[in-house]
Design an enzyme around this catalytic site. Sequence first.
Site, PDB file in Angstrom:
ATOM      1  N   THR A  75      44.604  35.448  39.294  1.00 43.50           N
ATOM      2  CA  THR A  75      46.004  35.406  39.729  1.00 43.50           C
ATOM      3  C   THR A  75      46.218  36.384  40.879  1.00 43.50           C
ATOM      4  O   THR A  75      45.760  37.518  40.834  1.00 43.50           O
ATOM      5  CB  THR A  75      46.939  35.763  38.560  1.00 43.50           C
ATOM      6  OG1 THR A  75      46.774  34.787  37.521  1.00 43.50           O
ATOM      7  CG2 THR A  75      48.395  35.777  39.004  1.00 43.50           C
ATOM      8  N   THR A  76      46.914  35.938  41.920  1.00 41.17           N
ATOM      9  CA  THR A  76      47.202  36.795  43.063  1.00 41.17           C
ATOM     10  C   THR A  76      48.707  37.053  43.160  1.00 41.17           C
ATOM     11  O   THR A  76      49.495  36.447  42.454  1.00 41.17           O
ATOM     12  CB  THR A  76      46.702  36.162  44.367  1.00 41.17           C
ATOM     13  OG1 THR A  76      47.350  34.891  44.578  1.00 41.17           O
ATOM     14  CG2 THR A  76      45.201  35.955  44.329  1.00 41.17           C
ATOM     15  N   SER A  98      39.626  39.183  40.326  1.00 39.50           N
ATOM     16  CA  SER A  98      39.267  39.063  41.729  1.00 39.50           C
ATOM     17  C   SER A  98      40.254  38.118  42.398  1.00 39.50           C
ATOM     18  O   SER A  98      40.695  37.130  41.797  1.00 39.50           O
ATOM     19  CB  SER A  98      37.839  38.526  41.899  1.00 39.50           C
ATOM     20  OG  SER A  98      37.528  38.383  43.276  1.00 39.50           O
ATOM     21  N   ASN A 100      39.381  36.330  44.783  1.00 37.33           N
ATOM     22  CA  ASN A 100      38.578  35.206  45.254  1.00 37.33           C
ATOM     23  C   ASN A 100      37.225  35.241  44.564  1.00 37.33           C
ATOM     24  O   ASN A 100      36.526  36.259  44.627  1.00 37.33           O
ATOM     25  CB  ASN A 100      38.413  35.298  46.778  1.00 37.33           C
ATOM     26  CG  ASN A 100      37.862  34.026  47.381  1.00 37.33           C
ATOM     27  OD1 ASN A 100      36.831  33.533  46.966  1.00 37.33           O
ATOM     28  ND2 ASN A 100      38.553  33.504  48.382  1.00 37.33           N
ATOM     29  N   HIS A 131      46.454  28.681  54.564  1.00 37.96           N
ATOM     30  CA  HIS A 131      46.453  27.994  53.272  1.00 37.96           C
ATOM     31  C   HIS A 131      47.410  26.801  53.281  1.00 37.96           C
ATOM     32  O   HIS A 131      48.243  26.674  54.182  1.00 37.96           O
ATOM     33  CB  HIS A 131      46.850  28.962  52.140  1.00 37.96           C
ATOM     34  CG  HIS A 131      45.758  29.903  51.748  1.00 37.96           C
ATOM     35  ND1 HIS A 131      45.533  31.094  52.407  1.00 37.96           N
ATOM     36  CD2 HIS A 131      44.815  29.831  50.770  1.00 37.96           C
ATOM     37  CE1 HIS A 131      44.503  31.708  51.847  1.00 37.96           C
ATOM     38  NE2 HIS A 131      44.051  30.968  50.851  1.00 37.96           N
ATOM     39  N   HIS A 132      47.292  25.994  52.247  1.00 47.46           N
ATOM     40  CA  HIS A 132      48.137  24.812  52.051  1.00 47.46           C
ATOM     41  C   HIS A 132      49.608  25.198  51.963  1.00 47.46           C
ATOM     42  O   HIS A 132      49.957  26.354  51.704  1.00 47.46           O
ATOM     43  CB  HIS A 132      47.713  24.084  50.779  1.00 47.46           C
ATOM     44  CG  HIS A 132      47.660  24.986  49.583  1.00 47.46           C
ATOM     45  ND1 HIS A 132      48.744  25.245  48.780  1.00 47.46           N
ATOM     46  CD2 HIS A 132      46.638  25.716  49.066  1.00 47.46           C
ATOM     47  CE1 HIS A 132      48.414  26.076  47.820  1.00 47.46           C
ATOM     48  NE2 HIS A 132      47.135  26.385  47.964  1.00 47.46           N
ATOM     49  N   LYS A 135      51.291  27.200  48.773  1.00 44.89           N
ATOM     50  CA  LYS A 135      50.949  28.563  48.359  1.00 44.89           C
ATOM     51  C   LYS A 135      52.190  29.444  48.402  1.00 44.89           C
ATOM     52  O   LYS A 135      52.905  29.478  49.408  1.00 44.89           O
ATOM     53  CB  LYS A 135      49.854  29.144  49.253  1.00 44.89           C
ATOM     54  CG  LYS A 135      49.366  30.509  48.788  1.00 44.89           C
ATOM     55  CD  LYS A 135      48.090  30.916  49.480  1.00 44.89           C
ATOM     56  CE  LYS A 135      47.617  32.305  49.049  1.00 44.89           C
ATOM     57  NZ  LYS A 135      47.353  32.380  47.595  1.00 44.89           N
ATOM     58  N   THR A 142      43.060  37.137  49.107  1.00 40.95           N
ATOM     59  CA  THR A 142      41.773  37.306  49.783  1.00 40.95           C
ATOM     60  C   THR A 142      41.932  38.116  51.057  1.00 40.95           C
ATOM     61  O   THR A 142      41.093  38.966  51.381  1.00 40.95           O
ATOM     62  CB  THR A 142      41.151  35.937  50.086  1.00 40.95           C
ATOM     63  OG1 THR A 142      40.987  35.215  48.865  1.00 40.95           O
ATOM     64  CG2 THR A 142      39.805  36.089  50.775  1.00 40.95           C
TER      65      THR A 142
END
Length: 239
Positions: A75-76, A98, A100, A131-132, A135, A142
């Site tokens: 999870t970010t 992490s 990524n 990114h898409h 997001k 990352t």
Amino acid sequence: MKILLIGRGKMGKLIQSTAKAAGDEVVAAFGHDDLGKLAGLGKVADVVIDFSRPEALPAVCEYVRRTGTPLLSGTTGYTEAQKAELFALGSTVPVLWSANFSLGVAVLYRALRTISDVLKPDFDIEITETHHNQKADAPSGTAKLLVEAIDPAHALTPVYGREGNCGKRGKDEIGVHALRGGTVAGTHSVHFFGPDEELEFTHRAASRQIFVNGALHMARLLPGQPAGVYDLQKILFGE
């Protein structure tokens, strides 16, 4: 391996299908609409895999503390306080987080740690990430990871985009720029601009599958490990 999955978005669905194809079992999967059910669930899996959103963290932490289930999180968007809460679980269970889980990004991180100090005195550094259009957070986890690789002492000042008469670029800046559109799985470029030369590192993800493969591989290593916070770099490179 038995998996308790948090997050039923695109990543969660891909984790489920990939795990099943590999012979693993997703015993339960929770999303934001039924996350409350975790409170009444006992230990049912070998590992918790969390690819959800930061607001799910309290429920995930409560479950992991109560059941002693190892946790792998991708999870970010966490704040520093939320990261501290997540890593505090390492006192009782093995935890691996992490931004990524791609092998290529892990190698890029290591390369940046190796070469950045040589270039920083004379080179300006900028990062772009794409990114898409679905997001939710920016810059990407990352991109933040790559900034940490370049500047672990936090001596540089991140500048998130530029607009208007912002003046000359400062030597202590590191630019971080987010692009959003289409279905891009993730592209990250690190630019080193020097006197009469430029060095660029780029990682492109063709699909989310690389993140899922890496996460499942790492998740299989956690059960049976001593409690603690595990680092992807240390696992891969034995540091």
